[in-house]
Design an enzyme around this catalytic site. Structure first.
Site, PDB file in Angstrom:
ATOM      1  N   HIS A 199     124.305 -83.943  52.803  1.00 37.82           N
ATOM      2  CA  HIS A 199     123.541 -84.986  53.502  1.00 37.82           C
ATOM      3  C   HIS A 199     124.207 -85.480  54.786  1.00 37.82           C
ATOM      4  CE1 HIS A 199     120.499 -85.415  50.365  1.00 37.82           C
ATOM      5  NE2 HIS A 199     121.487 -85.194  49.524  1.00 37.82           N
ATOM      6  N   ASN A 226     114.045 -84.743  53.215  1.00 36.78           N
ATOM      7  CA  ASN A 226     115.431 -84.482  53.602  1.00 36.78           C
ATOM      8  C   ASN A 226     115.526 -83.796  54.956  1.00 36.78           C
ATOM      9  OD1 ASN A 226     116.588 -85.444  51.191  1.00 36.78           O
ATOM     10  ND2 ASN A 226     116.188 -83.492  50.171  1.00 36.78           N
ATOM     11  N   SER A 266     123.899 -88.831  47.697  1.00 36.20           N
ATOM     12  CA  SER A 266     122.456 -88.648  47.860  1.00 36.20           C
ATOM     13  C   SER A 266     121.618 -89.795  47.317  1.00 36.20           C
ATOM     14  CB  SER A 266     122.030 -87.338  47.215  1.00 36.20           C
ATOM     15  OG  SER A 266     122.357 -87.341  45.852  1.00 36.20           O
ATOM     16  N   HIS A 279     126.971 -84.685  42.944  1.00 37.37           N
ATOM     17  CA  HIS A 279     125.696 -83.994  42.687  1.00 37.37           C
ATOM     18  C   HIS A 279     125.748 -83.117  41.430  1.00 37.37           C
ATOM     19  CE1 HIS A 279     122.439 -81.012  43.704  1.00 37.37           C
ATOM     20  NE2 HIS A 279     121.864 -82.122  44.125  1.00 37.37           N
ATOM     21  N   GLU A 316     131.342 -85.675  47.489  1.00 33.98           N
ATOM     22  CA  GLU A 316     130.324 -85.447  48.512  1.00 33.98           C
ATOM     23  C   GLU A 316     130.742 -86.193  49.773  1.00 33.98           C
ATOM     24  OE1 GLU A 316     126.212 -86.140  47.386  1.00 33.98           O
ATOM     25  OE2 GLU A 316     126.686 -85.661  45.323  1.00 33.98           O
ATOM     26  N   LYS A 324     118.619 -79.525  54.054  1.00 33.05           N
ATOM     27  CA  LYS A 324     118.378 -80.883  54.518  1.00 33.05           C
ATOM     28  C   LYS A 324     118.222 -80.886  56.044  1.00 33.05           C
ATOM     29  CE  LYS A 324     119.500 -81.919  50.141  1.00 33.05           C
ATOM     30  NZ  LYS A 324     120.371 -81.387  49.103  1.00 33.05           N
ATOM     31  N   ASP A 364     131.300 -81.518  49.529  1.00 36.80           N
ATOM     32  CA  ASP A 364     129.926 -81.042  49.679  1.00 36.80           C
ATOM     33  C   ASP A 364     129.238 -82.014  50.642  1.00 36.80           C
ATOM     34  OD1 ASP A 364     127.187 -80.700  49.434  1.00 36.80           O
ATOM     35  OD2 ASP A 364     127.214 -80.419  47.267  1.00 36.80           O
TER      36      ASP A 364
HETATM   37  C1  LIG Z   1     120.650 -80.772  47.841  1.00 39.21           C
HETATM   38  C2  LIG Z   1     122.051 -80.735  47.411  1.00 39.21           C
HETATM   39  C3  LIG Z   1     122.621 -79.575  46.864  1.00 39.21           C
HETATM   40  C4  LIG Z   1     121.817 -78.358  46.541  1.00 39.21           C
HETATM   41  O1  LIG Z   1     121.600 -77.603  47.664  1.00 39.21           O
HETATM   42  P1  LIG Z   1     120.417 -76.546  47.643  1.00 39.21           P
HETATM   43  O2  LIG Z   1     120.660 -75.739  48.836  1.00 39.21           O
HETATM   44  O3  LIG Z   1     119.149 -77.317  47.660  1.00 39.21           O
HETATM   45  O4  LIG Z   1     120.576 -75.758  46.366  1.00 39.21           O
HETATM   46  C5  LIG Z   1     123.974 -79.570  46.591  1.00 39.21           C
HETATM   47  N1  LIG Z   1     124.724 -80.672  46.786  1.00 39.21           N
HETATM   48  C6  LIG Z   1     124.200 -81.808  47.266  1.00 39.21           C
HETATM   49  C7  LIG Z   1     125.082 -82.998  47.467  1.00 39.21           C
HETATM   50  C8  LIG Z   1     122.842 -81.893  47.576  1.00 39.21           C
HETATM   51  O5  LIG Z   1     122.315 -83.027  48.038  1.00 39.21           O
END
Ligand SMILES: *Cc1c(COP(=O)(O)O)cnc(C)c1O
Length: 383
Positions: A207, A47, A179, A133, A175, A236, A204
């Site tokens: 990515h 990532n 992902s 997620h 999101e 990421k 969120d």
């Molecule tokens: C990786 C991810 C998370 C978690 O984030 P961390 O900082 O690893 O806890 C949350 N939401 C999405 C969409 C992710 O891909």
């Protein structure tokens, strides 16, 4: 009930459903290679989209921070764990992303839990894209609010749910870039639906941030959408870890008062905040890295057309190769490993039945030769 009997029953259930998970000890990994104890692999499961985990300016910012502040923050941000380094990073994130406020969390998981738990009450409703997620879904399920899911990336489905009455507040959740499929959410339509019904959107962008949009500001900026709550994570493209919530003054003040994940958890080390500040600067000035990543994506997609597996429509760094069959996805991933290439197979129930895949991620650190090598081995497998 006997503890050991309980654990052993749960474990054997897991084993039977082929959901068994194992960790493996690695030496280290970056955006290009993964070093196990014995071997070195080309890494197509990273990532670390811009290769910043190994960036020398970010590393030395962390080192300087450790010299200056010591290695830990010493407490929650509400006690003594909020330093100049944290404050500067919050300000920098807020300015860059165009929000009045940013609040740091220790991880994306904790940010999603903390924000949803603090904001939602029993009368409220969360309407989430059904492929959101696990950290969002779990936060929603644990909150006292009602959870409804809309069909993936379908604003009409969201509109249908929004039309149903709710006496409390409604939070729409999605999101920016998904992902498992690497597809963008139609954020403009989603925000439009959400706003006309007087509600709030939380995106969120784990990515998307760093990778797309002008200066790497992410998928919201790219689509000219400003959700009321934006979550960015640093595990990421930033190459580190941690997360931030971007919001208005009032919401930030509310979260400082009510978000238990902020109040009762040790803040991130100040040195990490300092390294993150440098990562933000690298991302802002990172057009070249983003161009290189885009070239790799384009090249991969061109070459992968010739493979006997299906590409998705993804235009992002997440490029799944759909092989459909569960066993085939595993043997392919094993074969690639034998040939020195690291790619994870993803099977149901993480993805829908019949859509087992190799989840290939590209980074700015890959070369075109790395991609050629991947293609060569994938072709060999067929023959
Ligand atoms: C990786 C991810 C998370 C978690 O984030 P961390 O900082 O690893 O806890 C949350 N939401 C999405 C969409 C992710 O891909």
């Amino acid at each position: 009930m006997d503890w050991s009997a309980y654990l052993s029953r749960q474990l054997s259930e897991r084993r039977d459903t082929s959901l068994w998970r194992q960790r493996q000890v690695n030496q280290k990994s970056d955006g290009r290679f993964l070093y196990t104890v014995d071997d070195k692999y080309l890494n197509f499961s990273s990532n670390d989209y811009l290769g910043l985990s190994a960036n020398s300016a970010v590393i030395s910012a962390w080192q300087q921070g450790a010299e200056q502040y010591g290695v830990g923050s010493g407490g929650s941000g509400h006690i003594a764990g909020y330093t100049k380094a944290h404050q500067l990073l919050e300000q920098q994130l807020a300015d860059w992303l165009g929000y009045p406020k940013a609040l740091l969390f220790i991880s994306g998981y904790s940010a999603n839990q903390g924000v949803i738990a603090a904001l939602m009450t029993k009368q409220d409703r969360i309407i989430a894209d059904r492929l959101s997620h696990a950290s969002l879904m779990e936060a929603a399920m644990h909150s006292p609010a009602q959870l409804r899911r809309f069909l993936h990336n379908q604003p009409e489905s969201l509109a249908d749910l929004l039309a149903k009455p709710c006496i409390g507040k409604t939070l729409v959740v999605t999101e920016g870039v998904f992902s498992m499929d690497g597809d963008y959410a139609p954020l403009a339509d989603i925000h439009q639906q959400t706003k006309i019904s007087g509600n709030w959107l939380m995106v969120d962008d784990a990515h998307g941030i760093g990778v797309c949009g002008e200066q790497g500001r992410g998928s919201c900026w790219q689509q000219k959408v400003k959700p009321e709550i934006l979550i960015v994570t640093f595990g990421k493209a930033f190459g580190l870890s941690g997360a931030a919530v971007l919001c208005d003054e009032q919401t930030a003040e509310y979260l400082i008062q009510y978000a238990r994940h902020l109040i009762y958890s040790t803040s991130m080390p100040p040195a990490q905040a300092q390294a993150l500040s440098e990562a933000v600067r690298q991302i802002q000035a990172g057009d070249e890295l983003r161009q290189r990543l885009q070239q790799n994506i384009n090249y991969f997609r061109r070459q992968a057309q010739k493979l006997p597996f299906n590409l998705t429509d993804s235009t992002t760094a997440i490029q799944p190769l759909i092989v459909s069959d569960n066993e085939l996805s595993i043997s392919l991933s094993r074969y690639l490993q034998q040939k020195g290439i690291w790619v994870t197979a993803i099977r149901p129930p993480t993805v829908p039945p019949g859509s087992a895949r190799l989840r290939i991620t590209l980074t700015a650190s890959h070369t075109l030769q790395d991609i050629d090598m991947l293609m060569e081995v994938l072709h060999e497998f067929r023959s």
